[in-house]
Design an enzyme around this catalytic site. Structure first.
Site, PDB file in Angstrom:
ATOM      1  N   ASN A   8       0.786  -0.828  -0.230  1.00  0.00           N
ATOM      2  CA  ASN A   8       0.096  -0.186  -0.088  1.00  0.00           C
ATOM      3  C   ASN A   8       0.621   1.223  -0.172  1.00  0.00           C
ATOM      4  O   ASN A   8       1.737   1.524   1.205  1.00  0.00           O
ATOM      5  CB  ASN A   8      -0.748  -0.214   1.151  1.00  0.00           C
ATOM      6  CG  ASN A   8      -1.581   1.352   0.889  1.00  0.00           C
ATOM      7  OD1 ASN A   8      -1.812   1.777   0.708  1.00  0.00           O
ATOM      8  ND2 ASN A   8      -2.466   1.456   2.318  1.00  0.00           N
ATOM      9  N   ARG A  92      -2.518  -2.430  -3.234  1.00  0.00           N
ATOM     10  CA  ARG A  92      -3.915  -1.445  -2.849  1.00  0.00           C
ATOM     11  C   ARG A  92      -3.496  -0.237  -4.035  1.00  0.00           C
ATOM     12  O   ARG A  92      -2.288   0.319  -4.070  1.00  0.00           O
ATOM     13  CB  ARG A  92      -3.745  -0.654  -2.139  1.00  0.00           C
ATOM     14  CG  ARG A  92      -5.169  -0.100  -1.655  1.00  0.00           C
ATOM     15  CD  ARG A  92      -4.908   1.302  -0.615  1.00  0.00           C
ATOM     16  NE  ARG A  92      -5.976   1.485  -0.501  1.00  0.00           N
ATOM     17  CZ  ARG A  92      -6.480   2.080   1.427  1.00  0.00           C
ATOM     18  NH1 ARG A  92      -5.808   1.805   2.076  1.00  0.00           N
ATOM     19  NH2 ARG A  92      -7.856   2.239   1.482  1.00  0.00           N
ATOM     20  N   HIS A 180     -12.383   4.253  -0.469  1.00  0.00           N
ATOM     21  CA  HIS A 180     -12.972   2.792   0.833  1.00  0.00           C
ATOM     22  C   HIS A 180     -13.185   1.738   0.181  1.00  0.00           C
ATOM     23  O   HIS A 180     -13.994   0.823   1.656  1.00  0.00           O
ATOM     24  CB  HIS A 180     -13.417   3.155   2.478  1.00  0.00           C
ATOM     25  CG  HIS A 180     -12.475   4.566   2.442  1.00  0.00           C
ATOM     26  ND1 HIS A 180     -12.828   5.820   3.276  1.00  0.00           N
ATOM     27  CD2 HIS A 180     -11.814   4.342   3.154  1.00  0.00           C
ATOM     28  CE1 HIS A 180     -12.760   5.857   4.009  1.00  0.00           C
ATOM     29  NE2 HIS A 180     -11.632   6.406   3.534  1.00  0.00           N
ATOM     30  N   ARG A 240      -9.658  16.535   5.172  1.00  0.00           N
ATOM     31  CA  ARG A 240     -10.087  16.684   4.539  1.00  0.00           C
ATOM     32  C   ARG A 240     -11.669  17.994   5.060  1.00  0.00           C
ATOM     33  O   ARG A 240     -12.288  16.625   5.429  1.00  0.00           O
ATOM     34  CB  ARG A 240     -10.933  15.524   3.796  1.00  0.00           C
ATOM     35  CG  ARG A 240      -8.935  15.838   2.594  1.00  0.00           C
ATOM     36  CD  ARG A 240      -9.625  14.431   2.130  1.00  0.00           C
ATOM     37  NE  ARG A 240      -9.066  12.752   2.763  1.00  0.00           N
ATOM     38  CZ  ARG A 240      -8.911  12.020   2.958  1.00  0.00           C
ATOM     39  NH1 ARG A 240      -9.607  11.516   1.720  1.00  0.00           N
ATOM     40  NH2 ARG A 240      -7.966  10.698   3.288  1.00  0.00           N
ATOM     41  N   GLU A 378      -8.389  -4.015   5.694  1.00  0.00           N
ATOM     42  CA  GLU A 378      -8.008  -4.083   3.918  1.00  0.00           C
ATOM     43  C   GLU A 378      -7.062  -5.182   3.089  1.00  0.00           C
ATOM     44  O   GLU A 378      -7.718  -5.530   2.104  1.00  0.00           O
ATOM     45  CB  GLU A 378      -7.863  -2.686   3.408  1.00  0.00           C
ATOM     46  CG  GLU A 378      -9.146  -1.631   3.820  1.00  0.00           C
ATOM     47  CD  GLU A 378      -8.542  -0.140   4.345  1.00  0.00           C
ATOM     48  OE1 GLU A 378      -8.647  -0.185   4.713  1.00  0.00           O
ATOM     49  OE2 GLU A 378      -9.324   0.419   3.650  1.00  0.00           O
TER      50      GLU A 378
END
Ligand code: AMP
Length: 404
Positions: A8, A92, A180, A240, A378
């Site tokens: 990742n 990823r 996600h 964010r 994940e």
């Protein structure tokens, strides 16, 4: 021992995990590591299966100036010192664009197609692709698999996929993708074990971490998400803003004289919990703070989760369960309790004792809907996809392609 390497890669760090492939395709995490501080103060840290540290090394800046160099260093460490030669690598990749609705085995053609989505995710996609390219160059026969954050949401209806803008832009790729997805896919599959009947029904999953979004699922498939074209939309996040009137962006450009690059930096790094509180982007620090602006930031976070739950329940035309996941969702009993208060009109009620224990089921006996805490994974999802693509592709024995 057959192993799968999961990568990742971000702009300043490469995270990796190694899974051993056990009987009947079961996967067991053996190593979790990362090289962070790329281009500033590079450092390799890793722990073994039981969480004990197995490496902590600093490197001079010139030794690891970029992501490919970090991937090279991590790979050498795994091969030369730990004798780990993975049979495949799973990556990823944030953006699969409009077409990729599942993981894909990588070749040069796939890399070229994924390059086209760099403009859709300029902060993530180039860094995701960099280690793929360097492994393709160094180990051309080693199978690599790209797993996308967008893929799980490709089941959205055309209505959920559109903005009200001229069709040409949609055709170019300006769509509501949602992100996600690997986390939601993991939670959907975990729910089939935890509560098989519920997994088939209408569920909202709240992925509340430093990035945050919510997903409406029906029968384990995504029907709507709070994120859209980029990972800026929807809920407020660590740095964010979440949903923002585009007029604010016009104001920043026309009245504040900000360039596109400045606006991008501002929206990704200076807003959200950090911008609103002026204290921190970290929920733990906000919860510990007595600053009224920290309280405002938490109140706003909870309020927007409640508003978005209403929107997603409308998309589902009802609600049969709610799930919390990711750093805040898995660990903050306080935020969960406050979110469940917001869900009262949808039938949600808390069992405070179970909630404070971070139990799997935290709804009270008076709750109309079950409310779960499901820790996400994940990387395991990526490892599973990688193994499954490896096993189903038409090829020779994967062991013959092992890197030696
Ligand atoms: P993630 O991006 O999923 O790793 O989540 C990171 C976020 O989870 C950060 O905002 C952390 O402050 C938050 N977090 C982790 N542990 C806790 C905790 N015990 N209480 C509150 N927030 C937490």
């Amino acid at each position: 021992m057959d192993t799968i390497l999961v990568v990742n890669a971000g702009s300043s760090s490469v995270k990796f995990q190694v899974y051993s492939v056990e009987g009947e395709g079961r996967l067991r995490r053996q190593i979790k590591g990362q090289i962070d501080g790329i281009g500033s103060r590079p450092r390799l840290r890793a722990s073994g299966a039981n969480g004990d540290p197995i490496a902590d090394r600093a490197y001079p800046i010139e030794a690891i100036p970029d992501v490919p160099a970090a991937m090279g260093t991590a790979g050498e460490w795994l091969r030369n010192e730990l004798r780990i030669h993975p049979i495949a690598v799973g990556h990823r990749v944030v953006h699969g664009g409009p077409d990729y609705d599942r993981p894909v085995l990588i070749d040069h053609g796939v890399v070229a197609r994924l390059e086209r989505f760099v403009t859709l995710a300029p902060l993530h996609q180039p860094h995701n692709l960099a280690p793929i390219r360097s492994i393709l160059a160094g180990f051309p026969t080693l199978p690599q698999v790209a797993c996308f954050d967008t893929a799980f949401h490709r089941t959205h209806s055309p209505l959920a996929d559109h903005y009200a803008i001229p069709h040409q832009l949609h055709a170019e790729g300006v769509r509501r993708y949602g992100f996600h997805g690997l986390s939601y896919e993991y939670v959907a599959s975990a729910l089939t074990q935890i509560a098989p009947e519920i997994a088939k029904r209408r569920v909202i999953v709240a992925h509340l971490g430093s990035g945050a979004s919510m997903c409406a699922m029906n029968q384990g498939r995504s029907v709507e998400s709070t994120m859209g074209f980029t990972a800026l939309d929807g809920l407020p996040m660590g740095t964010r803003p979440g949903q923002l009137d585009p007029g604010v962006v016009l104001y920043l450009i026309s009245e504040k004289g900000m360039s596109a690059a400045n606006v991008q930096n501002f929206l990704y790094r200076d807003c959200g919990l950090k911008g609103l509180s002026g204290v921190s982007n970290d929920m733990r620090e906000l919860e510990a703070s007595v600053d009224p602006k920290a309280k405002l930031a938490i109140d706003y976070f909870v309020y927007r989760i409640g508003l978005n739950a209403g929107m997603l329940a409308a998309a589902l035309q009802g609600l049969d369960a709610f799930v919390f996941t990711a750093g805040i969702g898995e660990n903050s009993a306080n935020i969960r309790a406050r979110v469940v208060e917001q869900l009262g009109w949808l039938g949600g009620a808390l069992d405070p004792a179970e909630n404070s224990r971070n139990s799997r089921l935290i709804s009270g006996s008076d709750s109309r809907i079950p409310i779960y805490v499901v820790p996400t994974d994940e990387e395991l999802m990526i490892a599973k996809h990688t193994l499954s693509l490896l096993m189903t592709r038409p090829t020779t024995n994967p062991r013959q392609e092992r890197v030696s």
